[in-house]
Design a protein around this motif. Sequence first.
Motif, PDB file in Angstrom:
ATOM      1  N   MET A   1       8.629  -5.210  33.156  1.00 34.13           N
ATOM      2  CA  MET A   1       9.189  -3.869  32.977  1.00 34.13           C
ATOM      3  C   MET A   1      10.713  -3.947  32.860  1.00 34.13           C
ATOM      4  O   MET A   1      11.368  -4.712  33.556  1.00 34.13           O
ATOM      5  N   VAL A   2      11.258  -3.139  31.972  1.00 31.46           N
ATOM      6  CA  VAL A   2      12.702  -3.043  31.805  1.00 31.46           C
ATOM      7  C   VAL A   2      13.167  -1.755  32.474  1.00 31.46           C
ATOM      8  O   VAL A   2      12.704  -0.663  32.135  1.00 31.46           O
ATOM      9  N   LYS A   3      14.073  -1.880  33.420  1.00 30.33           N
ATOM     10  CA  LYS A   3      14.572  -0.723  34.152  1.00 30.33           C
ATOM     11  C   LYS A   3      15.704  -0.077  33.367  1.00 30.33           C
ATOM     12  O   LYS A   3      16.655  -0.745  32.965  1.00 30.33           O
ATOM     13  N   ALA A   4      15.594   1.239  33.159  1.00 26.29           N
ATOM     14  CA  ALA A   4      16.525   1.915  32.265  1.00 26.29           C
ATOM     15  C   ALA A   4      17.053   3.212  32.866  1.00 26.29           C
ATOM     16  O   ALA A   4      16.390   3.851  33.687  1.00 26.29           O
ATOM     17  N   ILE A   5      18.264   3.570  32.409  1.00 29.50           N
ATOM     18  CA  ILE A   5      18.810   4.893  32.680  1.00 29.50           C
ATOM     19  C   ILE A   5      19.060   5.565  31.337  1.00 29.50           C
ATOM     20  O   ILE A   5      19.358   4.900  30.348  1.00 29.50           O
ATOM     21  N   GLN A   6      18.909   6.881  31.315  1.00 30.67           N
ATOM     22  CA  GLN A   6      19.217   7.656  30.109  1.00 30.67           C
ATOM     23  C   GLN A   6      20.483   8.449  30.336  1.00 30.67           C
ATOM     24  O   GLN A   6      20.653   9.097  31.369  1.00 30.67           O
ATOM     25  N   ILE A   7      21.388   8.408  29.353  1.00 32.47           N
ATOM     26  CA  ILE A   7      22.657   9.112  29.452  1.00 32.47           C
ATOM     27  C   ILE A   7      22.725  10.131  28.324  1.00 32.47           C
ATOM     28  O   ILE A   7      22.701   9.775  27.148  1.00 32.47           O
ATOM     29  N   GLY A   8      22.779  11.416  28.685  1.00 35.29           N
ATOM     30  CA  GLY A   8      22.794  12.490  27.695  1.00 35.29           C
ATOM     31  C   GLY A   8      21.471  13.219  27.668  1.00 35.29           C
ATOM     32  O   GLY A   8      20.501  12.741  27.073  1.00 35.29           O
ATOM     33  N   LEU A   9      21.405  14.374  28.325  1.00 33.31           N
ATOM     34  CA  LEU A   9      20.147  15.111  28.469  1.00 33.31           C
ATOM     35  C   LEU A   9      20.189  16.473  27.779  1.00 33.31           C
ATOM     36  O   LEU A   9      19.467  17.386  28.148  1.00 33.31           O
ATOM     37  N   GLY A  10      21.052  16.597  26.750  1.00 29.01           N
ATOM     38  CA  GLY A  10      21.154  17.850  26.012  1.00 29.01           C
ATOM     39  C   GLY A  10      19.948  18.072  25.117  1.00 29.01           C
ATOM     40  O   GLY A  10      18.870  17.516  25.341  1.00 29.01           O
ATOM     41  N   HIS A  11      20.115  18.870  24.067  1.00 29.89           N
ATOM     42  CA  HIS A  11      18.993  19.245  23.198  1.00 29.89           C
ATOM     43  C   HIS A  11      18.241  18.024  22.677  1.00 29.89           C
ATOM     44  O   HIS A  11      17.018  17.908  22.839  1.00 29.89           O
ATOM     45  N   TRP A  12      18.955  17.090  22.036  1.00 24.64           N
ATOM     46  CA  TRP A  12      18.296  15.909  21.463  1.00 24.64           C
ATOM     47  C   TRP A  12      17.913  14.908  22.547  1.00 24.64           C
ATOM     48  O   TRP A  12      16.870  14.270  22.486  1.00 24.64           O
ATOM     49  N   GLY A  13      18.772  14.785  23.556  1.00 26.92           N
ATOM     50  CA  GLY A  13      18.464  13.876  24.659  1.00 26.92           C
ATOM     51  C   GLY A  13      17.205  14.289  25.403  1.00 26.92           C
ATOM     52  O   GLY A  13      16.385  13.443  25.777  1.00 26.92           O
ATOM     53  N   PHE A  14      17.019  15.616  25.603  1.00 30.85           N
ATOM     54  CA  PHE A  14      15.816  16.103  26.271  1.00 30.85           C
ATOM     55  C   PHE A  14      14.568  15.730  25.474  1.00 30.85           C
ATOM     56  O   PHE A  14      13.517  15.425  26.047  1.00 30.85           O
ATOM     57  N   SER A  15      14.690  15.747  24.141  1.00 29.31           N
ATOM     58  CA  SER A  15      13.579  15.331  23.295  1.00 29.31           C
ATOM     59  C   SER A  15      13.209  13.872  23.569  1.00 29.31           C
ATOM     60  O   SER A  15      12.028  13.520  23.626  1.00 29.31           O
ATOM     61  N   TRP A  16      14.214  13.023  23.735  1.00 30.36           N
ATOM     62  CA  TRP A  16      13.949  11.622  24.103  1.00 30.36           C
ATOM     63  C   TRP A  16      13.249  11.558  25.469  1.00 30.36           C
ATOM     64  O   TRP A  16      12.266  10.826  25.635  1.00 30.36           O
ATOM     65  N   THR A  17      13.756  12.315  26.421  1.00 28.17           N
ATOM     66  CA  THR A  17      13.192  12.292  27.773  1.00 28.17           C
ATOM     67  C   THR A  17      11.724  12.696  27.772  1.00 28.17           C
ATOM     68  O   THR A  17      10.885  12.075  28.440  1.00 28.17           O
ATOM     69  N   LYS A  18      11.413  13.729  27.008  1.00 24.55           N
ATOM     70  CA  LYS A  18      10.063  14.300  27.013  1.00 24.55           C
ATOM     71  C   LYS A  18       9.101  13.573  26.085  1.00 24.55           C
ATOM     72  O   LYS A  18       7.949  13.306  26.468  1.00 24.55           O
ATOM     73  N   GLU A  19       9.561  13.250  24.862  1.00 20.61           N
ATOM     74  CA  GLU A  19       8.638  12.803  23.815  1.00 20.61           C
ATOM     75  C   GLU A  19       8.670  11.305  23.510  1.00 20.61           C
ATOM     76  O   GLU A  19       7.706  10.777  22.960  1.00 20.61           O
ATOM     77  N   VAL A  20       9.759  10.646  23.835  1.00 20.55           N
ATOM     78  CA  VAL A  20       9.914   9.246  23.420  1.00 20.55           C
ATOM     79  C   VAL A  20       9.728   8.273  24.575  1.00 20.55           C
ATOM     80  O   VAL A  20       8.853   7.404  24.551  1.00 20.55           O
ATOM     81  N   ILE A  21      10.542   8.412  25.600  1.00 20.07           N
ATOM     82  CA  ILE A  21      10.558   7.435  26.696  1.00 20.07           C
ATOM     83  C   ILE A  21       9.192   7.254  27.356  1.00 20.07           C
ATOM     84  O   ILE A  21       8.775   6.116  27.611  1.00 20.07           O
ATOM     85  N   PRO A  22       8.427   8.333  27.638  1.00 18.49           N
ATOM     86  CA  PRO A  22       7.133   8.129  28.305  1.00 18.49           C
ATOM     87  C   PRO A  22       6.118   7.325  27.486  1.00 18.49           C
ATOM     88  O   PRO A  22       5.121   6.843  28.029  1.00 18.49           O
ATOM     89  N   ARG A  23       6.348   7.168  26.185  1.00 17.24           N
ATOM     90  CA  ARG A  23       5.386   6.477  25.323  1.00 17.24           C
ATOM     91  C   ARG A  23       5.653   4.983  25.201  1.00 17.24           C
ATOM     92  O   ARG A  23       4.922   4.280  24.514  1.00 17.24           O
ATOM     93  N   VAL A  24       6.699   4.491  25.874  1.00 12.14           N
ATOM     94  CA  VAL A  24       6.990   3.048  25.848  1.00 12.14           C
ATOM     95  C   VAL A  24       6.538   2.455  27.176  1.00 12.14           C
ATOM     96  O   VAL A  24       7.139   2.716  28.218  1.00 12.14           O
ATOM     97  N   PRO A  25       5.477   1.647  27.153  1.00 11.82           N
ATOM     98  CA  PRO A  25       4.842   1.227  28.411  1.00 11.82           C
ATOM     99  C   PRO A  25       5.678   0.294  29.275  1.00 11.82           C
ATOM    100  O   PRO A  25       5.474   0.251  30.496  1.00 11.82           O
TER     101      PRO A  25
END
Length: 346
Positions: A1-25
């Motif tokens: 597992m690769v431990k990660a932090i996300q920086i930037g949770l605005g409109h597009w960043g929230f899309s990454w948080t919700k739709e992208v990151i959870p799909r990478v195992p």
Amino acid sequence: MVKAIQIGLGHWGFSWTKEVIPRVPNIEMVGYVDSNPEAVKRVQDELGVEQALCFLNLEDAVKGTDAQLAICTLRTEAHYPVVKRCLELGLSVIVEKPFATTIAQAKELVALAKENGRVLMVSQNYRFQPAPILAAELVGAQRFGPVNLVSIDFRRHAPTQGYRYWDMPDPLLADMSIHHFDLMRMVLGDNPKRVSCRTWNSPASPFGHNPIGVATLEFEKGTIVSYRGSWMSSGPVTPWAGEWVMDCSEGQITWTSRDHFMGKSGPDRLSLQALDGAAEPQELAPVEFTDRVGTLAAVAKVVETGAVPARFSSGEDNLYSLALVQATILSASRSGEWVEIAEVLQ
């Protein structure tokens, strides 16, 4: 597992948080960072992110976690300072395009990543689709011989499709065409030599800057690309990757990719047509992780194993895609004069 932090949770960043990151195992999220408390609260309230994983600044997030990777999903002007600080703090980085505002900044980030032994990847998500991958393989294998001419058309009518960045400088070349420029390099397996470009606006346009353009691009191996793009087209809508016709010595390769918008979607398409023959649609191999999920999965694998896959969009590789954007903008400002890529890279 690769431990990660996300920086930037605005409109597009929230899309990454919700739709992208959870799909990478193989990504384990250990932190979420945004200087806006409301953005931080949104990921807590709507996505159930624990308060202990949320930070209002990067320094606290790095001190409070054992992160290896920073997922930078901020506004463009924040890319350079934030990515630089992430690299200085020992993190590998994936960042949205364009990864810097100037070539000088981009070169500095590439050098810093090398100096610190870290991975720097630009999220060129259009690369992670079946049609351009197959097109790149066919060109590499010289299926129809050398590529002589590539014709690309991109057509969208922004006012009727929810586009909202009316005041963005160079909305075509910097915001949209960078995807097509990057695909040119990937599919041709070549880098550009020089470009000529003209851009303009239309009377009915709400854009403050030019949303329409044409460009001629000459590549190092001699291939010429004719590119036409418009955010104000009233013609048939193209998929996001545009419509490509690749004229080779012994036949044509035609393809298109990312045919989706507002809930509607269609498959990538690619056809081969031998000289004097009929077009033959090709079966496209499935891609395990597509689009933005593909970029994140790719960088996680590189951080995890150290092995760099084919067509990986490192910061160093992406210098040429960024240079293409800046060269076309410069050429347009000079009324279509040829601009050497070497001039921009210097």
